[in-house]
Every structure is written in C-alpha cells, then in structure tokens.
Write a protein that holds these residues in place. Structure first.
Motif, PDB file in Angstrom:
ATOM      1  N   GLY A   1      27.038 -12.529  13.361  1.00 46.48           N
ATOM      2  CA  GLY A   1      27.033 -13.484  14.463  1.00 46.48           C
ATOM      3  C   GLY A   1      28.079 -13.204  15.513  1.00 46.48           C
ATOM      4  O   GLY A   1      27.808 -13.279  16.716  1.00 46.48           O
ATOM      5  N   ARG A   2      29.271 -12.895  15.129  1.00 48.25           N
ATOM      6  CA  ARG A   2      30.358 -12.695  16.096  1.00 48.25           C
ATOM      7  C   ARG A   2      30.066 -11.512  17.015  1.00 48.25           C
ATOM      8  O   ARG A   2      30.244 -11.595  18.230  1.00 48.25           O
ATOM      9  N   ALA A   3      29.608 -10.408  16.415  1.00 49.33           N
ATOM     10  CA  ALA A   3      29.326  -9.222  17.224  1.00 49.33           C
ATOM     11  C   ALA A   3      28.142  -9.453  18.154  1.00 49.33           C
ATOM     12  O   ALA A   3      28.168  -9.047  19.325  1.00 49.33           O
ATOM     13  N   VAL A   4      27.082 -10.107  17.657  1.00 46.32           N
ATOM     14  CA  VAL A   4      25.897 -10.352  18.492  1.00 46.32           C
ATOM     15  C   VAL A   4      26.240 -11.287  19.647  1.00 46.32           C
ATOM     16  O   VAL A   4      25.792 -11.083  20.788  1.00 46.32           O
ATOM     17  N   ALA A   5      27.042 -12.338  19.393  1.00 48.06           N
ATOM     18  CA  ALA A   5      27.428 -13.262  20.464  1.00 48.06           C
ATOM     19  C   ALA A   5      28.238 -12.520  21.532  1.00 48.06           C
ATOM     20  O   ALA A   5      28.061 -12.765  22.742  1.00 48.06           O
ATOM     21  N   ALA A   6      29.145 -11.638  21.111  1.00 51.83           N
ATOM     22  CA  ALA A   6      29.941 -10.885  22.082  1.00 51.83           C
ATOM     23  C   ALA A   6      29.049  -9.992  22.932  1.00 51.83           C
ATOM     24  O   ALA A   6      29.258  -9.872  24.157  1.00 51.83           O
ATOM     25  N   MET A   7      28.039  -9.374  22.305  1.00 53.76           N
ATOM     26  CA  MET A   7      27.135  -8.514  23.080  1.00 53.76           C
ATOM     27  C   MET A   7      26.273  -9.340  24.026  1.00 53.76           C
ATOM     28  O   MET A   7      25.965  -8.894  25.153  1.00 53.76           O
ATOM     29  N   ALA A   8      25.850 -10.553  23.617  1.00 51.38           N
ATOM     30  CA  ALA A   8      25.053 -11.407  24.512  1.00 51.38           C
ATOM     31  C   ALA A   8      25.863 -11.810  25.732  1.00 51.38           C
ATOM     32  O   ALA A   8      25.371 -11.778  26.871  1.00 51.38           O
ATOM     33  N   ARG A   9      27.118 -12.230  25.537  1.00 51.43           N
ATOM     34  CA  ARG A   9      27.968 -12.594  26.674  1.00 51.43           C
ATOM     35  C   ARG A   9      28.197 -11.404  27.589  1.00 51.43           C
ATOM     36  O   ARG A   9      28.155 -11.520  28.813  1.00 51.43           O
ATOM     37  N   ALA A  10      28.470 -10.236  26.991  1.00 49.97           N
ATOM     38  CA  ALA A  10      28.714  -9.051  27.807  1.00 49.97           C
ATOM     39  C   ALA A  10      27.484  -8.672  28.615  1.00 49.97           C
ATOM     40  O   ALA A  10      27.591  -8.241  29.778  1.00 49.97           O
ATOM     41  N   HIS A  11      26.274  -8.851  28.020  1.00 51.37           N
ATOM     42  CA  HIS A  11      25.052  -8.517  28.746  1.00 51.37           C
ATOM     43  C   HIS A  11      24.839  -9.455  29.919  1.00 51.37           C
ATOM     44  O   HIS A  11      24.433  -9.027  31.020  1.00 51.37           O
TER      45      HIS A  11
END
Length: 855
Positions: free
Chosen positions: A530-540
């Motif tokens: 979850g933490r990594a996916v959320a960071a990638m969503a925000r970055a996108h």
C-alpha cells in the motif's frame, strides 16, 4: 684353457651375469684359480659403462681371482693378467671391454683392455679417490685437460700432444641444487624456505600450506664442444658476488648473494642467462611423501591436521565445519552457544569437551580486518608480488572466512558473530556510519539528484539482506540530516522503497495465501504494497499536472495511464517475481483502483503535513534498522551457520581461483571442476541439512577431497613459480601438469620425483635486466662430471678407416659372415669413438672423486 664345467647365470646389481670358473692357475701369484664373468647391464646403465663410456647396455667381462677380496692386489699379477687378455683379444676379436678389479671392493678400481673399431687395443683404467673434497675444491676444466693430456702422453709422440689438445671436445655436466635460503655453511646446504613462503598468496591469512617441494636439482650440460667455448661459459658462471646489486647483468649473478666464504660453491640465478653455449638443461624435483600420500589415498583430512606434513588447508576447515550443524540444531540461540552452561548441560553426551573461546586480542584483530581491511595488510616477506588479495569484496564473506577458520568450534564462531553484530550496532548504526564494502560502495553513491536508491539484493542470503537494509537506512538518515527526508526520489524507479527482505516477503505471502476472506487478503496486501502504490499514485498525479500546466491544456492523468505506469515500474518488475500477492489479476487491479481514488481525492499536502511525514519516515527507518539488528542478534543458529558455510565455501573457491597460477591449464581445469562441484553441493545443502549428518555424507566428504587435491596442486604451482623463476611459461605449465597427472593417477606411489627435460630459460627482456626476480633462489654446485675426448687428426682417421675396411673384409672372407663386433666398439651406437678419453666425476654428497681414462 677354460673349464668344461657349465657356466652359472646370476643377477648382480640389476645386470645379468654369466660366470665361468677357469681351470688354469698362476701359482707364482696366488693358489686360487680365477673366474670370468660376462655382464649384460640393463638399458638404464651401469656405473662401469658410464665411467668408461662403453655405451648404455653394452656388455663387459670381468676377470677376477676367487679370493676373499675378489681383487688383484699385486701390480705384477695385474700386468700378467692384462697381457694375457690382450693376447686373447687379438686372437678372438672379442668386441667388448675386459676388466680386472684392483685394490679393494669399496674403491671399485678397474683396469682393462678393449678391441677398438680401428683394430688396435685400448687401455682402460678407472679409479676413485674417497675423501672430504668439497665443491669449491673441484677440479677446474683446465686441470682436467692437463690430466687428459698426461694420460695420453704415453700413447703419442710429444710433437702430437698439441694436436691432441686442439682436437679435444669437452662434455661437461654440472649438477646444482636450488636453494631458496642462504646456505648455512660451506659444507651444508639448507633448503628450507622461510616460514611465510606463501604469505602473499590469496589463501592467506586463513590457510597455511606446507611447501610440497623438498628439493630441486638441475643438470646443466655442455656436450661435445670445443674447450674454449666451455671455458668461456664457466667464467660467466662465476660464484655469486658478496654484493646483492648484481642483478641479471652483475658479475656473479647478484640477487642477494651470500657471504664471501660461500662464494666458491654458490651461484646467482643470473648466471644462467649468460651461458651462451649451454646445450641442455634438466630438472629433478623431489616431493614431500606425507603431503602426496594424504591426497592420493584420500585420507580423512581431519586425521592429518596435526601430522608432520604440516599445513592447514581449507578442506580441513570445511570438513571440521560440518560437525557444527548438529550442535546448531540443538541450540535455541547463537548467544546460548557462547555460554558455559550450554556445554555443561551436554556433559553426559559424547564428545562433551567444552570448546575454547578465542582470546579477545585475536577477535579484535579479526574484526578489525573485517571492518577496516586496509589496516590489516598482509606484508609479503616471501617472494611474489606484494598486492593484497582477498577472496571477496563482501563484508559478510570476509567474516565467513574467519568463521570457517575456526573449524569445529561452534562456540568461537558464535562469539565472533556476537562481536560482529555488536560492532555494527555500536560503531556504525549508533554513529550513523555506512557499513564498509556494502552497496553502494561510496557514502555519496546513490544519493545524487534524481538517482534511485540501491535496492536490497534478494538473491543473497537473508542475513546479508538485513545488513544491506541497515546500511541503506543509515545512508537515508544521513541524507535527511541535510534537510528533507524522503524514501525515494522517483517512486517508479525505486524497486523496494519499503526495504523488505526475503523473510518478510515470504511471511506476507504466507499470510496472504492462508487468508480465507477477501477483507483479510486486502489488509495483508495493503500492509505490503500500500505505501509504495500510494506514493506512485501521488507522483503520477503530480507529474501529469505539471505536464498539463506546461502545455497549457491537454489530456490529464487517468487510472488507465496510472496502470500502465505501474506495470512498467521497477517495483512491479521486482515484486511480481518475488511474491504471489502482486500477480497481475483482478484483485491487484482493484487495489490499484482504490489507491488511485484515494490519491485523487486527497488535497495537496501542507508544509506541516510534509514535516509530519518527514518525522514519520525518520521513525520508520529507525524502526526498520532496529528490527533488523534485533533479528541478527537473535538469528537461529542453524540459519547463521548455514549462511556462513555457504559464503565461506564460495569465498574459498574464489580465493583459490584468484591465484596467479590458476591460469595454468591443469590448475584451471581443477578450479573449474571444484567450482562446479561446490555449486551443485550448495544447491542441495538445505535438503541435506534436514535429512543427513554432513559428517558422514559422501557428497560432503567428496567436496573436501576435491578441495584437498586443488589446494595441494596450487601450493605446488606457487612453489614452482617462486623457485623456478628462470624457466619459460611452457616449462612451468608442463611441470605442473605432470604433478597434477601423477597425483590424480597415484603415480607418485612409485616415486615422489618429477623429472623434466629439456628446459628452456625465460626470455630476458631489457626492462627486466636490473630487476631481481621475486624469489631469493641460489644455485649450489653438488656434482660435476667432465669428459674430455680427443679424436685423431684427419690423416690418422683415413688410415684407420682403410685399415678397418681391410680387416673387416679379411675377417668376412675367413669366417664367411659379418663381424659381430664390427663398428660397435663396445656399444658406442655406431658413432666413432675417440682415440683418447678422460672422465672425471666429483660428488660433494659422497665426498668422492671418480676418474677414468681410455688410451
């Protein structure tokens, strides 16, 4: 007249002997009668055929009295017997040498005659002078030439002596012994290499090999050359000078020459490169029987640890280490193995002896070498290059080598491990100092603008992954001290932003698989990804917004574009192969959708929230590092011992393969074979630990035997490379190949000697002219054989050839067949024999001088 009784056949000194007792006596000299013995020597030769140059395997006859001594002691009796033999030979044309023993059996002096190819009878004489003559007292070539001229004075007119000198050809052989320390005295040669002869080899300082070579002797030959050429070479082959500045070109050979009182019989290796007329060179290497027998007969390497053969091999360490796994299965923790109480509780069991703990000074030295390798350089006092070599550039592999060196002492290994982890906690984690020799290599590597952090290598053991995690946490915390703390510069480029190790991944995967309902599976998935996916969503979202603003419109970010970006990210590429929870299916897409919706609904983070997130990241990194340290301190003993064993065995093979002699083909084949065997063995190690006892396992024993063969072969190759620095590379490879072949086929059981000929000297390049070789090799003269042969002038040869042809023709006409002895002249192989011949041999080992002459 010879007796009618049948002759007796016997074997004496390897020669077949036919003995007949003669009936006739000479009462004016002795009451006993005489015997005639015809000797048929083996092809390997006989001392008389060598001394008198009769030819290898050539027969000869002995006429001797049947007395206690078996020798002729009276000069008049000897003259009478020789006269009778000369008359008999002239009539019978007997082609072989006829000799009578003189003086005594020990001295082995003989006089005799022989029918030569030219039809005349030659006088033969050989004798020896026992005594205490040393190498420096050996006759010079000039003195031998004078002896030769003196021997032929009675056979030629005085005015022909000059022709005899001019037509003389010299054959000289010098037997020298290689010494790699200075001689102890003028009369004794010390052939012991200094204790750290292999100090600069890659197996040091963990292993300690005994030198398998006991002695090396070399024969230098000048065959059939004019005396002037040989004299010129001998003047260059001068005793070593007292100064060590001679180099290759210095007079006497240089290279650390001995003192002046040893000059007479000790020579520098540089002398070899100035022998312009040398016609041949051969080597004889004698091996240590103890070392060879242990390898050939595949003795248990543990049984030979304390034997006189010396050395402590990697194979012994590996074999002893196999005993640790049984204890590691019983212990509840690594710390327990260090305690006395654990071993006291096992007092009733077999082999209950309490292992000793290493002294604190030893532990400190070893840890200092592990963490600060540049502070523990191994100084080379031996002979090879002083470059420092290590089996691995890994911190944990270096520690594993020291752990392996403790063998079957699990208590010492556990204490070493405990001190190792304590050093990491106190000196590196608490001080926020990056671990040495861990990725990234430098403190600032991986911290540049826009560069991703190095990921944990999941192909390495879990223990090593934990060390990588601690190292990366330190690096990220150090960067945070400069202001701003973030896990990744680019989340899509970060393969493992949460620093998960293989054991945690397996734990999450296990929980994910056993969860029966969708909600629990979702919770496990979010904890892991979850933490990594959320960071990638925000970055996108941020990246798309910035691009749209720069282009003043255009398509915005969507869930479809996010899915494509996620599929191409380093995170998905890494974890889709490591765990089952990130397979590309409907469940994974639903979780991505939830993360995307949450990211789009969130407002832009305020400065306060960013600061809170930074504090949260700091706490996360500290927690992860502390958990990793706790895990390492409480690691299961079997996991620790298996990891150390794997890394240690791989480092052993790497260390042996990094030897400068591993490029030699016979050694390279052994290294590759051992490397392949170890790779297969480590592949089944985990299964073996669950099912068998490695102490008795045939595959485990086979690995140790293969290592033993490789180590002894490498020790021999290193010893040869150090001592035979003057030989060409092809000769060194041929000698090593012979050693490996004889070792593998057990030929050394017949003889522990290697003979190699011919040898070629290393090409002497101008840049090496003044640079001494890496080893302190000396040459000591042990034996010298000189043969001076004078042939008749051309006119005499023509007359002899005509006379020989006429005699052969008359003989054939009278007998109606070929002359059985024609052209052989005593086994000369058909080549013309000299008219005058002098032989002088001096041996310092037996303190004996042997001389022979034929006129």
């Amino acid at each position: 007249e010879p007796a009618r009784s049948a002759a007796t056949t016997m074997e004496v000194e390897g020669a077949e002997v036919l003995v007949s007792v003669l009936q006739t006596k000479l009462p004016q000299f002795r009451p006993e009668n005489y015997s005639m013995a015809l000797h048929q020597p083996p092809e390997t030769g006989h001392f008389l055929t060598e001394w008198l140059d009769l030819g290898s395997g050539s027969p000869f006859a002995l006429l001797y009295p049947n007395s206690f001594s078996g020798c002729v002691l009276d000069k008049e009796e000897a003259t009478a017997l020789l006269s009778a033999l000369a008359a008999s030979v002239a009539t019978s044309k007997f082609p072989y040498a006829l000799l009578i023993p003189e003086k005594d059996r020990k001295r082995k002096a003989f006089s005799g005659i022989q029918m030569r190819p030219g039809g005349h009878v030659a006088k033969l004489h050989t004798d020896c002078i026992p005594g205490s003559r040393r190498a420096q007292e050996m006759h010079s070539l000039g003195a031998v030439s004078d002896l030769h001229t003196e021997a032929v004075l009675s056979a030629v007119p005085p005015w022909r002596v000059g022709q005899v000198r001019e037509t003389s050809l010299v054959t000289l052989v010098r037997h020298v012994e290689l010494a790699w320390t200075l001689p102890e005295s003028d009369s004794d040669m010390c052939t012991l290499w200094i204790d750290d002869w292999d100090a600069d080899c890659p197996w040091q300082p963990w292993a300690d090999y005994a030198d398998p070579i006991l002695s090396i002797r070399m024969a230098l030959a000048w065959e059939g050359l004019p005396s002037d050429k040989v004299r010129r070479d001998l003047s260059e082959f001068a005793p070593a000078a007292s100064s060590s500045s001679g180099g290759y070109g210095g007079h006497g050979g240089g290279w650390g020459a001995p003192s002046s009182r040893q000059q007479a019989n000790v020579f520098g290796v540089g002398s070899l490169f100035r022998l312009g007329s040398l016609t041949g060179m051969s080597l004889r290497l004698e091996m240590s029987d103890d070392i060879l027998s242990e390898v050939m007969w595949q003795k248990n390497v543990l049984d030979s640890m304390q034997q006189s053969s010396g050395g402590y091999f990697f194979c012994q360490m590996v074999s002893a280490f196999h005993h640790n796994f049984q204890v590691a299965e019983i212990a509840r923790g690594v710390n327990e193995l260090v305690l006395d109480s654990f071993w006291d509780d096992r007092s009733g069991e077999q082999a209950a002896q309490v292992p000793e703990l290493p002294p604190p000074k030893i532990l400190k030295t070893q840890l200092d070498s592990v963490f600060h390798r540049d502070r523990s350089l191994v100084q080379n006092l031996g002979s090879v290059d002083s470059d420092e070599r290590h089996p691995s550039d890994s911190l944990l592999a270096h520690l594993a080598m020291y752990a392996l060196s403790y063998g079957d002492n699990p208590r010492a290994i556990s204490l070493l491990w405990k001190c190792f982890i304590s050093e990491i906690r106190l000196d590196f984690w608490e001080e926020r100092k990056p671990l040495p020799r861990m990725p990234p290599r430098g403190e600032d590597e991986g911290e540049g603008e826009g560069e991703p952090w190095p990921a944990i290598d999941h192909g390495r053991p879990v223990i090593e992954q934990k060390l990588q995690l601690i190292h990366l946490c330190i690096l990220r915390l150090r960067r945070g001290q400069g202001g701003g703390l973030e896990i990744s510069v680019d989340p899509f480029a970060e393969g493992n932003p949460d620093l998960l190790t293989s054991d945690l991944i397996e734990e999450f995967d296990y929980m994910f698989e056993i969860s029966s309902n969708r909600r629990n599976r979702k919770d496990v998935w979010m904890k892991m990804h979850g933490r990594a996916v959320a960071a990638m969503a925000r970055a996108h979202l941020e990246e798309s917004a910035a691009a749209q603003k720069a282009k003043e419109g255009g398509p915005g970010a969507s869930f479809g574009t996010f899915k494509k970006a996620f599929q191409s990210s380093a995170y998905f590429s890494t974890f889709s192969g490591l765990c089952k929870s990130l397979h590309w299916n409907g469940f994974t897409k639903d979780r991505l959708k939830e993360a995307w919706v949450a990211a789009t609904a969130a407002a832009a983070a305020s400065a306060e929230e960013e600061e809170e997130e930074g504090d949260d990241l700091h706490a996360v990194l500290c927690t992860k590092a502390e958990m990793a340290l706790d895990w390492l301190e409480q690691v299961p003993p079997l996991v620790m011992f298996e990891t150390v064993y794997r890394l240690g065995l791989a480092s052993v093979v790497g260390a042996l393969g990094s030897s400068r002699n591993a490029s030699l083909k016979p050694v390279a084949d052994l290294v590759e074979g051992v490397r392949e065997s170890c790779r297969e063995w480590l592949g089944v190690l985990s299964e073996k630990l669950r099912t068998t006892d490695l102490k008795e396992d045939r595959e485990a024993i086979g690995i140790c035997l293969d290592l033993h063969l490789l180590e002894v072969s490498l020790a021999f190759a290193e010893s040869v490379a150090q001592k035979l620095v003057f030989l060409s590379g092809s000769d060194v490879e041929a000698i090593v190949d012979t050693f490996v072949r004889k070792l593998a086929t057990k030929e050394f059981s017949l003889s522990s000697v290697i003979e190699h000929s011919p040898c070629r000297l290393l090409e002497l390049r101008p840049e090496n002219h003044e640079r001494p070789p890496p080893s302190l090799v000396r040459l000591q003269l042990r034996r010298q054989v000189v043969q001076v042969a004078s042939f008749s002038a051309q006119r005499w040869e023509k007359e002899e050839e005509e006379e020989e042809r006429s005699q052969t023709k008359r003989h054939q006409l009278s007998n109606g067949k070929e002359d059985p002895g024609g052209g052989s002249g005593g086994g000369g192989g058909g080549h013309p024999l000299p008219s005058f011949y002098t032989y002088l041999s001096q041996d310092t080992d037996q303190a004996m001088t042997r001389f022979a002459s034929i006129v």
